[in-house]
Enzyme design. Structure first.
Site, PDB file in Angstrom:
ATOM      1  NE  ARG A  73      -0.326   0.127   4.993  1.00  0.00           N
ATOM      2  CZ  ARG A  73       0.564   0.928   5.534  1.00  0.00           C
ATOM      3  NH1 ARG A  73       0.919   2.038   4.908  1.00  0.00           N
ATOM      4  NH2 ARG A  73       1.140   0.634   6.691  1.00  0.00           N
ATOM      5  CB  ILE A  77       5.816   2.267   9.748  1.00  0.00           C
ATOM      6  CG1 ILE A  77       5.684   0.986  10.588  1.00  0.00           C
ATOM      7  CG2 ILE A  77       6.200   3.467  10.610  1.00  0.00           C
ATOM      8  CD1 ILE A  77       7.007   0.484  11.143  1.00  0.00           C
ATOM      9  CG  HIS A  80      -3.248  -2.492  11.440  1.00  0.00           C
ATOM     10  ND1 HIS A  80      -3.885  -1.279  11.312  1.00  0.00           N
ATOM     11  CD2 HIS A  80      -2.658  -2.737  10.240  1.00  0.00           C
ATOM     12  CE1 HIS A  80      -3.687  -0.808  10.096  1.00  0.00           C
ATOM     13  NE2 HIS A  80      -2.940  -1.664   9.434  1.00  0.00           N
ATOM     14  CB  ALA A 184      -3.894   5.512   9.802  1.00  0.00           C
ATOM     15  N   GLY A 197      -7.007   0.193   3.144  1.00  0.00           N
ATOM     16  CA  GLY A 197      -8.088   1.081   3.538  1.00  0.00           C
ATOM     17  C   GLY A 197      -7.787   1.895   4.770  1.00  0.00           C
ATOM     18  CB  ALA A 199      -6.337   1.471  11.014  1.00  0.00           C
ATOM     19  CB  CYS A 215       1.694   8.193   9.356  1.00  0.00           C
ATOM     20  SG  CYS A 215       0.280   7.120   9.689  1.00  0.00           S
TER      21      CYS A 215
END
Length: 272
Positions: A73, A77, A80, A184, A197, A199, A215
């Site tokens: 994607r 970083i 999750h 995010a 997608g 989170a 990020c």
């Protein structure tokens, strides 16, 4: 856009391993490309895992060597895990795909969902995702009692929050009254069909983010619905609200191809 199908893959004790969910995405992606399934959004929780988008640098990964799953994607970083609602909308879009417009629609749905719980969120220019905006810089308490002029993040582009204690930790951005990311977003588009997608942090242990540079952003942090509301809230409580707003936004959208500038006519050489 066509009717959106939701598939709830697993939550809590049935949280879905990241690689298993990634493979499921590939399967649904292939089926959507072949038009054998409708637009589909996979919804789930993951066991704790760090995932790194294509733009992640070594200086943003965990210092202690914690494993990271490198994925295809966009973005950098992130983490999750339990208490976080993850959604993978797998949608067929007109070509050439307008990726920015797709991201904006996801942001819009999540902004509406947060508002349904009384949390005001926004976009931040140049940064994807859904944010709770902090106080103006001059009104924020400086970390460690420093004045803003001495705050290393204001003068050192290489400042590393992973090595500088809790006063700079991303999970403490709310205490510092800084901008903090609630959701995010990172996507990939292949053959005109989206993958990956969002989170949404519902009630996770946000200290997981302190081991990375989330990020790739060093001057802001992360938050959750539970933190902003000051009360317990569960993924089960949030799930139907997110589904409603995803459906409202995505089913009523009329995606258009990305505008393409007309090619300029070939230049002719001037006479010698």
């Amino acid at each position: 856009m066509s009717e959106l199908r939701f598939v709830r893959l697993g939550f809590g004790e049935e949280a879905v391993d990241y690689r298993e969910a990634w493979q499921k995405q590939r399967e649904v992606h292939a089926a959507r490309f072949e038009d054998t399934v409708p637009d589909t959004c996979l919804l789930l929780e993951h066991p704790p895992v760090y995932t790194a988008g294509r733009r992640t640098t070594e200086g943003e990964r965990p210092l202690d060597g914690t494993p990271v799953v490198d994925v295809d994607r966009g973005g950098k970083i992130t983490w999750h895990g339990p208490g976080q609602l993850v959604g993978y909308p797998i949608l067929k879009l007109p070509r050439p795909v307008d990726v920015v417009a797709h991201v904006r629609r996801l942001e819009d749905a999540l902004i509406r969902a947060a508002a349904a719980f009384g949390v005001e969120t926004s976009r931040v220019e140049g940064r994807s995702g859904v944010w709770v905006l902090g106080d103006p810089v001059e009104d924020r308490p400086a970390p460690g009692g420093l004045s803003l002029d001495l705050d290393p993040r204001m003068r050192d582009e290489e400042f590393d929050p992973r090595m500088n204690g809790p006063e700079y930790a991303p999970s403490n951005a709310g205490q510092r009254r800084e901008d903090r990311k609630l959701a995010a977003i990172g996507i990939r588009v292949a053959k005109g069909v989206t993958m990956h997608g969002f989170a949404l942090n519902v009630n996770p242990d946000n200290t997981w983010f302190d081991r990375i540079v989330p990020c790739g952003i060093r001057d802001a942090g992360v938050t959750s619905l539970a933190y902003e509301l000051g009360r317990e809230i569960t993924v089960a409580e949030v799930l139907p609200v997110v589904e409603k707003h995803l459906r409202d936004v995505l089913e009523n959208a009329e995606p258009a191809p990305r505008p393409v500038e007309a090619a300029l006519p070939p230049r002719t050489a001037a006479p010698a």
